[in-house]
Design a protein around this motif. Structure first.
Motif, PDB file in Angstrom:
ATOM      1  N   VAL A 109      18.092   8.700  -0.607  1.00  0.00           N
ATOM      2  CA  VAL A 109      18.723   7.422  -0.147  1.00  0.00           C
ATOM      3  C   VAL A 109      18.571   6.612  -1.386  1.00  0.00           C
ATOM      4  O   VAL A 109      19.335   5.534  -1.766  1.00  0.00           O
ATOM      5  N   ALA A 110      17.650   7.303  -2.515  1.00  0.00           N
ATOM      6  CA  ALA A 110      17.666   6.476  -3.966  1.00  0.00           C
ATOM      7  C   ALA A 110      16.931   7.209  -5.033  1.00  0.00           C
ATOM      8  O   ALA A 110      16.137   8.208  -4.406  1.00  0.00           O
ATOM      9  N   CYS A 111      17.246   6.986  -6.083  1.00  0.00           N
ATOM     10  CA  CYS A 111      16.557   7.615  -7.066  1.00  0.00           C
ATOM     11  C   CYS A 111      15.042   7.570  -6.848  1.00  0.00           C
ATOM     12  O   CYS A 111      14.051   8.313  -7.321  1.00  0.00           O
ATOM     13  N   TRP A 112      14.629   6.269  -6.592  1.00  0.00           N
ATOM     14  CA  TRP A 112      13.285   5.926  -6.385  1.00  0.00           C
ATOM     15  C   TRP A 112      12.746   6.972  -5.312  1.00  0.00           C
ATOM     16  O   TRP A 112      11.634   7.514  -5.626  1.00  0.00           O
ATOM     17  N   ASN A 113      13.461   7.194  -4.419  1.00  0.00           N
ATOM     18  CA  ASN A 113      12.752   8.215  -3.384  1.00  0.00           C
ATOM     19  C   ASN A 113      12.703   9.571  -3.942  1.00  0.00           C
ATOM     20  O   ASN A 113      11.913  10.424  -3.756  1.00  0.00           O
ATOM     21  N   GLY A 241      18.397  11.670 -10.616  1.00  0.00           N
ATOM     22  CA  GLY A 241      19.160  10.642 -11.230  1.00  0.00           C
ATOM     23  C   GLY A 241      19.788   9.751 -10.086  1.00  0.00           C
ATOM     24  O   GLY A 241      19.279   9.951  -8.769  1.00  0.00           O
ATOM     25  N   THR A 242      20.371   8.912 -10.320  1.00  0.00           N
ATOM     26  CA  THR A 242      20.848   7.701  -9.129  1.00  0.00           C
ATOM     27  C   THR A 242      22.194   7.886  -8.991  1.00  0.00           C
ATOM     28  O   THR A 242      22.971   8.055 -10.070  1.00  0.00           O
ATOM     29  N   LEU A 243      22.865   7.524  -7.788  1.00  0.00           N
ATOM     30  CA  LEU A 243      24.075   7.200  -7.620  1.00  0.00           C
ATOM     31  C   LEU A 243      24.598   5.909  -7.396  1.00  0.00           C
ATOM     32  O   LEU A 243      25.536   5.295  -7.365  1.00  0.00           O
TER      33      LEU A 243
HETATM   34  C1  LIG Z   1      15.444   5.444 -15.038  1.00  0.00           C
HETATM   35  C2  LIG Z   1      15.387   5.028 -13.525  1.00  0.00           C
HETATM   36  N1  LIG Z   1      15.057   5.910 -12.507  1.00  0.00           N
HETATM   37  C3  LIG Z   1      15.228   5.443 -11.116  1.00  0.00           C
HETATM   38  C4  LIG Z   1      15.625   4.179 -10.977  1.00  0.00           C
HETATM   39  C5  LIG Z   1      15.897   3.930  -9.462  1.00  0.00           C
HETATM   40  O1  LIG Z   1      17.096   4.195  -9.048  1.00  0.00           O
HETATM   41  P1  LIG Z   1      17.465   4.005  -7.484  1.00  0.00           P
HETATM   42  O2  LIG Z   1      18.244   2.284  -7.510  1.00  0.00           O
HETATM   43  O3  LIG Z   1      18.650   4.800  -7.203  1.00  0.00           O
HETATM   44  O4  LIG Z   1      16.290   3.982  -6.678  1.00  0.00           O
HETATM   45  C6  LIG Z   1      15.938   3.386 -11.738  1.00  0.00           C
HETATM   46  C7  LIG Z   1      16.606   2.112 -11.416  1.00  0.00           C
HETATM   47  O5  LIG Z   1      16.353   1.169 -12.165  1.00  0.00           O
HETATM   48  C8  LIG Z   1      15.894   4.057 -13.089  1.00  0.00           C
HETATM   49  O6  LIG Z   1      16.108   3.029 -14.234  1.00  0.00           O
END
Ligand SMILES: Cc1ncc(COP(=O)(O)O)c(C=O)c1O
Length: 399
Positions: A109-113, A241-243
């Motif tokens: 759901v996020a690049c964080w995850n 990566g992120t979408l």
């Molecule tokens: C290098 C990097 N990785 C991950 C993220 C997190 O991305 P997302 O918003 O998809 O969780 C960010 C967001 O700022 C980012 O800059």
């Protein structure tokens, strides 16, 4: 509400207010675009969004999201392995893998995850993770979760220090050894030394991991990222990566790599096992964003032209932005409260750009971080530069 707890929170917030570092949310009433309407400030030019290619309000991207909603509904109300995966998730994952030149990919759901679900899954007892000191917070937290691994941090972009850490890990018999870096460093706008990192990983048998969230859609001739920029397609073991930035800007992240890696993440990665999938609307609009970028490779070129134009404009009026090839152009101003006050003044002159300070960046290196979009017109950039010149003089940074 517990009164003592409430008082404690209020006290901490008062400290932030007194230091001038309290963050205020701004509310937009129109889609993200080079110019938006903000409740607090009226019509403003945006220089603080990751909407690098301007795809978040692209009609094809919006339309695909609407079609996705109509076809799949809001979602599956389940985690993926239970009954939470649509065919559009598979389509998107195949598309991301094809885009990046990997065998497979898996969305989150996020690049964080993605970052917090990666390292603990593949790095158990006896493994090692070596991380650049300026890596994004999601990598830092993801590495923290891999608490059975031997973890170390190398000095930012310092290849001698990285090699020393690789020697330590291999001498200790660690396996696997991962080296992880941002592709584009989000607070600096600089890029990782990927050719050297790849060479070191090969020398020590280490696994390379690159989070290219700010490089995807931006770097490389066709916007495939920092890896394409260096001609290293196929040579990085794991890409995250992120979408939620250049590729539509809604949300979503991914891990791309080998089929075995993706299969292992499906088995064990905790955000996959205990949390819902990307909403189908987002999967559909992200697919459309990838298609749009493929059909319009000139967008990445236009972005580079805008970056060059804006950077030269800042230099002409007397600022010294940090150097770098990405679409992030930061101006170091020193103090956190000063950076926030400066961004407030810019907002009053119709430019929305954020001031970043400690703890996001090291103490004393607070900055105004400008980010360019391919859709910004020359007129918009000129108006923004005029505001920068006026505010720079007002705060004493320009004479
Ligand atoms: C290098 C990097 N990785 C991950 C993220 C997190 O991305 P997302 O918003 O998809 O969780 C960010 C967001 O700022 C980012 O800059």
């Amino acid at each position: 509400m517990n009164a003592a707890f409430e008082a404690r929170l209020r006290g901490e917030l008062d400290t932030l207010h007194a230091a001038g570092t309290f963050k205020h949310l701004r509310h937009l009433t129109t889609p993200m675009a080079p110019e938006v309407h903000m409740e607090e400030a009226g019509d403003v030019i945006v220089l603080s969004s990751n909407n690098y290619l301007g795809l978040s309000d692209q009609p094809e991207v919006i339309e695909a999201g609407i079609e996705g909603l109509k076809k799949y509904g809001a979602g599956t109300a389940s985690v993926r392995f239970i009954c939470g995966t649509f065919d559009i998730h598979r389509m998107l994952e195949e598309r991301i893998a094809q885009f990046l030149g990997t065998e497979a990919s898996l969305t989150y759901v996020a690049c964080w995850n993605a970052n917090t679900g990666l390292f603990a899954t593949i790095c158990g007892e006896g493994s090692a993770i070596i991380s650049d000191e300026l890596n994004h917070a999601s990598i830092i937290d993801g590495v923290r979760l891999a608490n059975k691994a031997k973890r170390s941090v190398y000095k930012h972009a310092d290849m001698a220090d990285l090699e020393a850490k690789l020697q330590e890990a291999t001498a200790a018999g660690c396996a696997p050894v991962l080296v992880v870096t941002d592709g584009v460093f989000s607070m600096e706008g600089s890029i990782a030394k990927l050719p050297e990192i790849v060479a070191l990983c090969k020398k020590y048998g280490a696994v390379s991991v690159v989070d290219d969230s700010h490089g995807t859609g931006v770097m490389g001739k066709t916007g495939r990222g920092t890896i394409e920029h260096f001609g290293l397609t196929g040579q990085i073991d794991i890409i995250t990566g992120t979408l939620g930035k250049a590729l539509g800007g809604a949300a979503g992240g991914f891990v791309a790599g080998s089929r075995a890696l993706v299969d292992m993440l499906i088995q064990r990665s905790r955000p996959q096992l205990f949390s819902n999938a990307l909403p189908p609307t987002v999967a559909a609009s992200s697919l459309a964003a990838l298609d749009y970028l493929d059909a319009h490779p000139e967008l990445a070129e236009r972005l580079r032209e805008n970056v060059a134009y804006f950077r030269a404009g800042l230099q002409r009026i007397g600022f010294k932005p940090l150097d770098g090839p990405s679409a992030i152009v930061p101006i170091i101003v020193g103090d956190t409260a000063f950076a926030i006050a400066m961004s407030d003044k810019l907002l009053k002159r119709g430019v929305f750009v954020t001031g970043f300070g400690f703890p996001v960046v090291p103490e004393g290196t607070a900055r105004i971080r400008t980010q360019l979009s391919a859709k910004l017109t020359q007129d918009e950039m000129d108006r923004a530069l005029a505001a920068f010149e006026a505010v720079g003089k007002e705060v004493g940074l320009l004479s």
